[in-house]
Each structure stands twice: as structure tokens, then as C-alpha cells.
Scaffold this active site. Structure first.
Site, PDB file in Angstrom:
ATOM      1  N   GLY A  45      -7.634 -43.369  12.323  1.00 30.80           N
ATOM      2  CA  GLY A  45      -8.842 -44.154  12.061  1.00 30.80           C
ATOM      3  C   GLY A  45      -9.609 -44.632  13.277  1.00 30.80           C
ATOM      4  O   GLY A  45     -10.836 -44.636  13.277  1.00 30.80           O
ATOM      5  N   GLU A 100      -8.349 -50.915  17.514  1.00 32.55           N
ATOM      6  CA  GLU A 100      -8.012 -50.659  16.114  1.00 32.55           C
ATOM      7  C   GLU A 100      -9.288 -50.639  15.282  1.00 32.55           C
ATOM      8  O   GLU A 100     -10.233 -51.377  15.558  1.00 32.55           O
ATOM      9  CB  GLU A 100      -7.010 -51.732  15.626  1.00 32.55           C
ATOM     10  CG  GLU A 100      -6.624 -51.688  14.168  1.00 32.55           C
ATOM     11  CD  GLU A 100      -5.950 -50.399  13.685  1.00 32.55           C
ATOM     12  OE1 GLU A 100      -6.417 -49.307  14.045  1.00 32.55           O
ATOM     13  OE2 GLU A 100      -4.997 -50.495  12.900  1.00 32.55           O
ATOM     14  N   ASP A 101      -9.310 -49.778  14.302  1.00 32.67           N
ATOM     15  CA  ASP A 101     -10.522 -49.646  13.492  1.00 32.67           C
ATOM     16  C   ASP A 101     -10.789 -50.875  12.633  1.00 32.67           C
ATOM     17  O   ASP A 101     -11.883 -51.408  12.632  1.00 32.67           O
ATOM     18  CB  ASP A 101     -10.467 -48.373  12.624  1.00 32.67           C
ATOM     19  CG  ASP A 101      -9.170 -48.225  11.834  1.00 32.67           C
ATOM     20  OD1 ASP A 101      -8.307 -49.132  11.869  1.00 32.67           O
ATOM     21  OD2 ASP A 101      -8.997 -47.177  11.172  1.00 32.67           O
ATOM     22  N   ASP A 104      -7.028 -55.574   8.334  1.00 34.85           N
ATOM     23  CA  ASP A 104      -7.068 -55.923   6.910  1.00 34.85           C
ATOM     24  C   ASP A 104      -5.977 -56.958   6.652  1.00 34.85           C
ATOM     25  O   ASP A 104      -6.171 -58.136   6.895  1.00 34.85           O
ATOM     26  CB  ASP A 104      -6.905 -54.645   6.080  1.00 34.85           C
ATOM     27  CG  ASP A 104      -7.005 -54.871   4.584  1.00 34.85           C
ATOM     28  OD1 ASP A 104      -7.432 -55.963   4.167  1.00 34.85           O
ATOM     29  OD2 ASP A 104      -6.671 -53.946   3.818  1.00 34.85           O
ATOM     30  N   LYS A 132     -11.675 -57.765   8.119  1.00 26.98           N
ATOM     31  CA  LYS A 132     -12.028 -58.136   6.739  1.00 26.98           C
ATOM     32  C   LYS A 132     -11.860 -59.635   6.541  1.00 26.98           C
ATOM     33  O   LYS A 132     -10.908 -60.237   7.038  1.00 26.98           O
ATOM     34  CB  LYS A 132     -11.148 -57.381   5.741  1.00 26.98           C
ATOM     35  CG  LYS A 132     -11.648 -55.999   5.444  1.00 26.98           C
ATOM     36  CD  LYS A 132     -10.944 -55.402   4.244  1.00 26.98           C
ATOM     37  CE  LYS A 132     -11.300 -53.927   4.133  1.00 26.98           C
ATOM     38  NZ  LYS A 132     -10.498 -53.248   3.099  1.00 26.98           N
ATOM     39  N   ARG A 166     -14.250 -39.691   7.273  1.00 23.03           N
ATOM     40  CA  ARG A 166     -14.078 -40.230   8.624  1.00 23.03           C
ATOM     41  C   ARG A 166     -15.272 -39.920   9.526  1.00 23.03           C
ATOM     42  O   ARG A 166     -15.577 -40.681  10.431  1.00 23.03           O
ATOM     43  CB  ARG A 166     -12.823 -39.648   9.283  1.00 23.03           C
ATOM     44  CG  ARG A 166     -11.508 -40.143   8.685  1.00 23.03           C
ATOM     45  CD  ARG A 166     -10.380 -39.844   9.669  1.00 23.03           C
ATOM     46  NE  ARG A 166      -9.053 -39.906   9.082  1.00 23.03           N
ATOM     47  CZ  ARG A 166      -8.329 -41.009   8.957  1.00 23.03           C
ATOM     48  NH1 ARG A 166      -8.839 -42.171   9.331  1.00 23.03           N
ATOM     49  NH2 ARG A 166      -7.119 -40.982   8.438  1.00 23.03           N
TER      50      ARG A 166
HETATM   51  P1  IMP Z   1      -3.484 -53.613   7.641  1.00 23.07           P
HETATM   52  O1  IMP Z   1      -2.116 -53.303   8.115  1.00 23.07           O
HETATM   53  O2  IMP Z   1      -3.504 -54.043   6.203  1.00 23.07           O
HETATM   54  O3  IMP Z   1      -4.250 -54.573   8.523  1.00 23.07           O
HETATM   55  O4  IMP Z   1      -4.256 -52.241   7.562  1.00 23.07           O
HETATM   56  C1  IMP Z   1      -4.875 -51.677   8.623  1.00 23.07           C
HETATM   57  C2  IMP Z   1      -5.139 -50.213   8.347  1.00 23.07           C
HETATM   58  O5  IMP Z   1      -5.460 -49.982   6.970  1.00 23.07           O
HETATM   59  C3  IMP Z   1      -6.347 -49.769   9.125  1.00 23.07           C
HETATM   60  O6  IMP Z   1      -5.971 -49.232  10.352  1.00 23.07           O
HETATM   61  C4  IMP Z   1      -6.988 -48.748   8.226  1.00 23.07           C
HETATM   62  O7  IMP Z   1      -6.485 -47.471   8.515  1.00 23.07           O
HETATM   63  C5  IMP Z   1      -6.556 -49.104   6.845  1.00 23.07           C
HETATM   64  N1  IMP Z   1      -7.624 -49.803   6.085  1.00 23.07           N
HETATM   65  C6  IMP Z   1      -7.694 -51.114   5.770  1.00 23.07           C
HETATM   66  N2  IMP Z   1      -8.801 -51.397   5.067  1.00 23.07           N
HETATM   67  C7  IMP Z   1      -9.459 -50.215   4.947  1.00 23.07           C
HETATM   68  C8  IMP Z   1     -10.723 -49.843   4.323  1.00 23.07           C
HETATM   69  O8  IMP Z   1     -11.473 -50.648   3.742  1.00 23.07           O
HETATM   70  N3  IMP Z   1     -11.035 -48.543   4.411  1.00 23.07           N
HETATM   71  C9  IMP Z   1     -10.273 -47.613   5.048  1.00 23.07           C
HETATM   72  N4  IMP Z   1      -9.117 -47.911   5.637  1.00 23.07           N
HETATM   73  C10 IMP Z   1      -8.709 -49.205   5.590  1.00 23.07           C
HETATM   74 MG    MG Z   2      -5.908 -46.412   9.946  1.00 20.16          MG
END
Ligand code: IMP
Ligand code: MG
Length: 181
Positions: A45, A100-101, A104, A132, A166
Site C-alpha cells: 500500500g 505508511e499509507d 486505521d 482515519k 492501487r
Molecule cells: P491497521 O492495522 O488497522 O491500522 O491497518 C492498516 C492497514 O490496513 C493499512 O496499511 C492498509 O493497508 C489497510 N487499510 C486500512 N483502512 C483501509 C482502507 O480504507 N482502504 C484500504 N486499505 C485500508
Molecule cells: Mg496496506
């Protein structure tokens, strides 16, 4: 360019993304003046964002890559993080900036930071392009954040749904009809 038919709304245009990445790069350049820097990207990502970010940083940087998986093909975080590719070089004694993209739940970054900290870098900082609103389950200290964005599944600029979208140059909301069946 025409809006992709699976996208209901553009959240960030290519121009907005470009302008913000330039600001982040300038800030990082100023903050790390006179220091070394390894920019670590979390595949897949963050690859597109990292490619733009390093070119907005006006100093010598190293680039390295990791891959983790936590999402599968769904739209909610599984909470299970697998390291599928590790860094190629040692980060001991170096300043590490994780590009990091999107932040979340925070689980991916929290896990990664803990893992990299054990390798004794000089510092670890996070530059998340998106954060987010109100979805964090664990606290992650993110020094640089591109944009805050509302909860909802978004794609483009590196972000995927089941490995699609992507390469969209903008960030948009995926129509729920795409994943609700
Ligand atoms: P976390 O561990 O929940 O913070 O998730 C982070 C990862 O989930 C990111 O690096 C993204 O690859 C993916 N992710 C979280 N939200 C989204 C979204 O809205 N669209 C696409 N990928 C997401
Ligand atoms: Mg990702």
C-alpha cells in the site's frame, strides 16, 4: 481522467495529494537536517506514497521495504499481522522513518514499531499519509500525518480493495456495492 465507475466520490485529488506530500517532505527535510535517514515503506500500500515522499525530501535518504499482511481481501482489519518480507539492511543506530499509507486500527504500525525498536535504531518516527478518524484501537505516535479522513473504505494512491484500485492517482470512496455481495 474519468472517475472510475466503482468510485462514488473523490476524497483527495491528485493535486491535493501532491501538495500535501511536498509539505511533509519539506517538514521532514528540516527536522532531519544533518542526520541520516532510512525511509521504510510497508508494502504494498505505501509504495506509491513512499516514492513521492522520498522525492519531496531534499537530503540523502536510504530506502528499505517490508511487507506485512493483515487485511486479506476483506474491508475490516483482521488484527492478525504477518511479516511476509523483512528489511534488507540493518537499522541499528539509524533514524528510521516509517512511511505508511493509512493508520486505521493502528495494529499494523504498533506491531511494526515494536519489532523495529528491538533492533536498536537511533529513532523511529511514523509518517502516515492518512489517519482515519476515531478508528484507532491501539495508540500509535504518528509525528507526521498527511490528512485525517473519515471512517469508510477508501482506495487509490496505493490503497487497494482485493489488490485493485492501487494505481488510481486520487483517493476515493469505494461504492459499497463492490464489496457487499
Ligand atoms: P491497521 O492495522 O488497522 O491500522 O491497518 C492498516 C492497514 O490496513 C493499512 O496499511 C492498509 O493497508 C489497510 N487499510 C486500512 N483502512 C483501509 C482502507 O480504507 N482502504 C484500504 N486499505 C485500508
Ligand atoms: Mg496496506
Amino acid at each position: 481522467m474519468q472517475l472510475h465507475p466503482d468510485i462514488s466520490e473523490v476524497v483527495l485529488t491528485e493535486e491535493q495529494i501532491k501538495a500535501r506530500v511536498a509539505e511533509l517532505g519539506a517538514q521532514i527535510t528540516a527536522d532531519y537536517a544533518g542526520e541520516d535517514l532510512v525511509v521504510v515503506s510497508v508494502l504494498r500500500g505505501a509504495a506509491i506514497y513512499m516514492a513521492d515522499l522520498v522525492r519531496a525530501i531534499d537530503m540523502d535518504v536510504e530506502m528499505d521495504f517490508m511487507a506485512v499482511s493483515s487485511y486479506g481481501d476483506g474491508v475490516t482489519s483482521s488484527g492478525v499481522i504477518n511479516v511476509t518480507k523483512d528489511l534488507s539492511s540493518s537499522i541499528e543506530g539509524k533514524n528510521v522513518l516509517i512511511a505508511e499509507d493509512i493508520l486505521d486500527t493502528g495494529q499494523t504500525l504498533a506491531y511494526l514499531i515494536e519489532m523495529l525498536r528491538a533492533r536498536n535504531p537511533k529513532s523511529i518516527t511514523v509518517a502516515a499519509f492518512l489517519k482515519k478518524d476515531g478508528t484507532q484501537k491501539v495508540d500509535v505516535d504518528c509525528k507526521y500525518v498527511g490528512f485525517a479522513c473519515p471512517d469508510g473504505f477508501i482506495v487509490g494512491y496505493g490503497l487497494d480493495y482485493a489488490e485493485h484500485y492501487r494505481n488510481l492517482p486520487y483517493i476515493g470512496i469505494l461504492k459499497p456495492s463492490v464489496y457487499e455481495n
